[in-house]
Design a protein around this motif. Structure first.
Motif, PDB file in Angstrom:
ATOM      1  N   THR A 202      27.634 -15.938  24.814  1.00 33.35           N
ATOM      2  CA  THR A 202      26.845 -17.068  25.323  1.00 33.35           C
ATOM      3  C   THR A 202      26.865 -17.023  26.836  1.00 33.35           C
ATOM      4  OG1 THR A 202      27.449 -18.416  23.415  1.00 33.35           O
ATOM      5  CG2 THR A 202      26.599 -19.576  25.339  1.00 33.35           C
TER       6      THR A 202
ATOM      7  N   THR B 224      27.235 -18.821  29.982  1.00 38.81           N
ATOM      8  CA  THR B 224      27.768 -20.137  30.367  1.00 38.81           C
ATOM      9  C   THR B 224      27.416 -20.516  31.798  1.00 38.81           C
ATOM     10  OG1 THR B 224      29.861 -19.059  30.972  1.00 38.81           O
ATOM     11  CG2 THR B 224      29.683 -19.950  28.739  1.00 38.81           C
TER      12      THR B 224
ATOM     13  N   GLY C  77      22.899 -20.924  28.396  1.00 39.05           N
ATOM     14  CA  GLY C  77      22.767 -21.384  27.019  1.00 39.05           C
ATOM     15  C   GLY C  77      22.263 -20.341  26.052  1.00 39.05           C
TER      16      GLY C  77
ATOM     17  N   THR D 233      22.441 -17.660  23.477  1.00 39.40           N
ATOM     18  CA  THR D 233      23.501 -17.209  22.571  1.00 39.40           C
ATOM     19  C   THR D 233      22.905 -16.243  21.561  1.00 39.40           C
ATOM     20  OG1 THR D 233      24.640 -19.326  22.769  1.00 39.40           O
ATOM     21  CG2 THR D 233      25.271 -17.923  20.920  1.00 39.40           C
TER      22      THR D 233
END
Length: 233
Positions: A154, A156, A165, A167
């Motif tokens: 992900t 971050t 965001g 993922t």
């Protein structure tokens, strides 16, 4: 039976030749005809031409005048045949053949979930089971050198807000980018530079600073990463 002696009978002529005494003048050093210096030089030159590898006359004379020559047989050396290494594709050829491109019909998150399960088992074996009492820094050191194909990551932190965001499962890792397939079956190309990635494995969360991670997977396995207190984005 009495033993026959030379001259006592039989073939006196043959016995006389075999057992003839040497004359006084024949006893002493063997009589050899002395060779002159010119004849000796000619013999050595001819012998060297036959024995030495093919060299010009000037090179042979240089050897004779400057160093001692060992008169021995010089075998011819067989020329070693160079092995031709099979050439791989160039970067341009790989692009033209589209070797690293994933077909659109294969870009589905569910297709690569088994790859993620294999990756989790690979990390467990690499970290000796990921036990609760395992040291986090030891797990981090293993992950930095591990193969990340199949890992779920992900984004971050990023200098570009649109990346934060994202993922998905890592399908391909290159020197400067990750190719990630998201749950929405979208293939995202995320650069490593100026991005921070989080990676969760059996309760252990690790952070990867992409700016310090710009290496190919094969290069990372031999890279020595240094621990730093703070790392700029």
């Amino acid at each position: 039976m009495a033993e026959e002696r030379p001259g006592s009978g039989g073939t006196p002529g043959l016995a006389g030749e075999l057992y003839r005494r040497l004359e006084p003048g024949e006893v002493g050093e063997p009589r050899l005809q002395p060779q002159g210096s010119e004849e000796a030089r000619a013999f050595v030159s001819a012998f060297l031409k036959r024995s030495m590898p093919k060299k010009p006359e000037a090179a042979i004379q240089d050897v004779l005048t400057r160093k001692a020559v060992v008169l021995e047989h010089c075998p011819r050396r067989k020329a070693k045949q160079k092995r031709r290494k099979a050439k791989g594709f160039t970067a341009r050829q790989r692009r033209e053949l589209r070797l690293f491109e994933i077909e659109p019909q294969q870009r589905r998150y569910a297709v690569f979930l088994p790859l993620h399960e294999l990756w989790k088992q690979y990390i467990r074996d690499l970290c000796h089971g990921l036990k609760p009492d395992a040291q986090p820094h030891m797990v981090q050191a293993k992950l930095l050198k591990a193969d990340l194909h199949g890992a779920i990551v992900t984004v971050t932190k990023s200098k570009c807000p649109s990346y934060v965001g994202i993922t998905g499962i890592i399908l391909q890792e290159f020197k400067h980018v990750f190719k990630i397939i998201t749950k929405e079956d979208k293939l995202k190309v995320v650069p490593k530079l100026n991005n921070v990635f989080s990676l969760e494995t059996d309760g252990f969360i690790s952070y990867i600073y992409g700016s310090k991670f710009q290496l190919r997977a094969s290069e990372r396995s031999a890279k020595k990463f240094k621990l730093k207190g703070t790392i700029d984005l």
